[in-house]
Design a protein around this motif. Structure first.
Motif, PDB file in Angstrom:
ATOM      1  N   GLY A 181       0.813  -1.211   0.000  1.00 49.73           N
ATOM      2  CA  GLY A 181       0.000   0.000   0.000  1.00 49.73           C
ATOM      3  C   GLY A 181       0.843   1.257   0.000  1.00 49.73           C
ATOM      4  N   LEU A 182       1.944   1.226   0.721  1.00 49.25           N
ATOM      5  CA  LEU A 182       2.831   2.378   0.768  1.00 49.25           C
ATOM      6  C   LEU A 182       3.479   2.610  -0.597  1.00 49.25           C
ATOM      7  CD1 LEU A 182       3.639   4.313   3.095  1.00 49.25           C
ATOM      8  CD2 LEU A 182       5.756   3.018   3.284  1.00 49.25           C
ATOM      9  N   SER A 183       3.874   1.526  -1.260  1.00 51.95           N
ATOM     10  CA  SER A 183       4.486   1.647  -2.590  1.00 51.95           C
ATOM     11  C   SER A 183       3.507   2.240  -3.591  1.00 51.95           C
ATOM     12  CB  SER A 183       4.956   0.275  -3.084  1.00 51.95           C
ATOM     13  OG  SER A 183       5.962  -0.250  -2.245  1.00 51.95           O
ATOM     14  N   ALA A 184       2.231   1.910  -3.427  1.00 47.08           N
ATOM     15  CA  ALA A 184       1.214   2.413  -4.354  1.00 47.08           C
ATOM     16  C   ALA A 184       0.880   3.883  -4.107  1.00 47.08           C
ATOM     17  CB  ALA A 184      -0.056   1.576  -4.243  1.00 47.08           C
ATOM     18  N   ALA A 185       1.337   4.431  -2.983  1.00 46.48           N
ATOM     19  CA  ALA A 185       0.989   5.810  -2.630  1.00 46.48           C
ATOM     20  C   ALA A 185       1.769   6.840  -3.425  1.00 46.48           C
ATOM     21  CB  ALA A 185       1.206   6.032  -1.135  1.00 46.48           C
ATOM     22  N   GLY A 186       2.818   6.402  -4.152  1.00 48.13           N
ATOM     23  CA  GLY A 186       3.602   7.349  -4.930  1.00 48.13           C
ATOM     24  C   GLY A 186       5.058   7.344  -4.514  1.00 48.13           C
ATOM     25  N   PRO A 187       5.823   8.345  -4.980  1.00 49.85           N
ATOM     26  CA  PRO A 187       7.278   8.382  -4.747  1.00 49.85           C
ATOM     27  C   PRO A 187       7.639   8.819  -3.333  1.00 49.85           C
ATOM     28  CG  PRO A 187       6.616  10.323  -5.957  1.00 49.85           C
ATOM     29  CD  PRO A 187       5.373   9.482  -5.799  1.00 49.85           C
TER      30      PRO A 187
END
Length: 320
Positions: A181-187
């Motif tokens: 989920g954190l990776s999908a949140a953006g850079p």
């Protein structure tokens, strides 16, 4: 109970940071810490140091206090988390006070009023940055707790399981989902990176241009994909051109006499911006937090909310 105070009080600051990461609000984090200490004081006669250190025991109480507070609550977003960027820098600036916006954390609460060396024992570099805290708000509450306990605070899977009254297998599963989920949140990683030398100089140059109301110089200091967010206004912009056009509008609306005072928020450079009124009095306008990347301003978070001003103890008028 002097022994309780002696054993527990040294952990208050790090618990405040922990509750802030979980809740995204300074007032709520302070309430959670107060509730944590009250619960701990009431249970002190039942504390068994053979089962857990005082620090671990307090983290268990604090984490579960936060999880209780998060039940049924909306997440705390930033404007970029609610929709696409605006394409009209002259669009109406309508605040949405009904949204529970993410708030910044004052570096002064970490121990160093200047924010130059925020207590290393309290917060590891990069783990308090606004990009990370905003991304954490996207996760379900228990996943958020697992990620913070495991990846930020370095508790083991077994320790985290005991803190959350669950199993190590459940912790590992939640951690995997939270990382995804954190990776999908953006850079997020880019904004968490340790700032390179020259950050202060970049911010100083930005302040000089801002106070001079020099839009062209401001644009030169921005990255091409710079982001400007302004809670409680949901409108946000991406790109140096729209950023510059919006700043031109600000000077048209508010005048060209500004002063900025250094603060420090989320271990990032920050400035309190003051604008002259019709009598020439410099009145508090916004708190601005910056992310600098490759010698350019890559993200500006502009906060204009009484709760934020109070948390930073900002004077409403700038002397001199």
């Amino acid at each position: 109970m002097p022994d309780f105070e002696t054993r527990a009080e040294p952990h208050r600051r790090e618990l405040l940071v922990h509750c802030y990461r979980m809740l995204g609000s300074m007032p709520e984090a302070e309430d959670a810490v107060q509730e944590t200490f009250l619960r701990a004081w009431k249970a002190w006669d039942r504390y068994d140091e053979r089962t857990a250190s005082v620090r671990t025991w307090l983290y268990k109480i604090a984490t579960n206090t936060c999880l209780t507070l998060l039940e049924g609550r909306s997440r705390r977003p930033l404007p970029a988390g609610l929709g696409a960027p605006g394409d009209d820098p002259r669009a109406p600036l309508i605040p949405a006070f009904d949204v529970p916006w993410l708030q910044p954390f004052p570096d002064a609460r970490l121990g160093d009023p200047a924010g130059n060396d925020p207590a290393g024992a309290v917060v590891r570099r990069g783990t308090l940055r606004l990009a990370l805290v905003a991304a954490l708000q996207l996760l379900p509450a228990r996943q958020r707790a697992v990620l913070v306990l495991r990846d930020v605070l370095d508790f083991s899977a077994d320790e985290t399981a005991r803190l959350l009254d669950t199993s190590p297998a459940a912790v590992n599963s939640a951690l995997q989902r939270a990382r995804a989920g954190l990776s999908a949140a953006g850079p997020v990683a880019e904004e968490m990176a340790e700032p390179a030398d020259g950050v202060r100089r970049t911010v100083d140059r930005y302040v000089e241009a801002f106070e001079a109301a020099d839009v062209d110089r401001l644009i030169e200091l921005l990255s091409a994909d710079v982001v400007l967010e302004m809670p409680p206004v949901p409108l946000w912009f991406r790109g140096a051109a729209d950023y510059g056009r919006f700043m031109a509008r600000v000077y048209d609306m508010r005048g060209r006499v500004w002063r900025m005072a250094p603060v420090g928020a989320n271990t990032q450079p920050a400035m309190a911006a003051y604008c002259a009124d019709e009598e020439g009095v410099l009145r508090l306008h916004t708190l601005q937090v910056f992310t600098v990347r490759d010698g350019r301003i890559a993200h500006t978070y502009v906060f204009q909310h009484p709760e934020v001003f109070a948390a930073f103890d900002l004077p409403p008028v700038l002397a001199g």
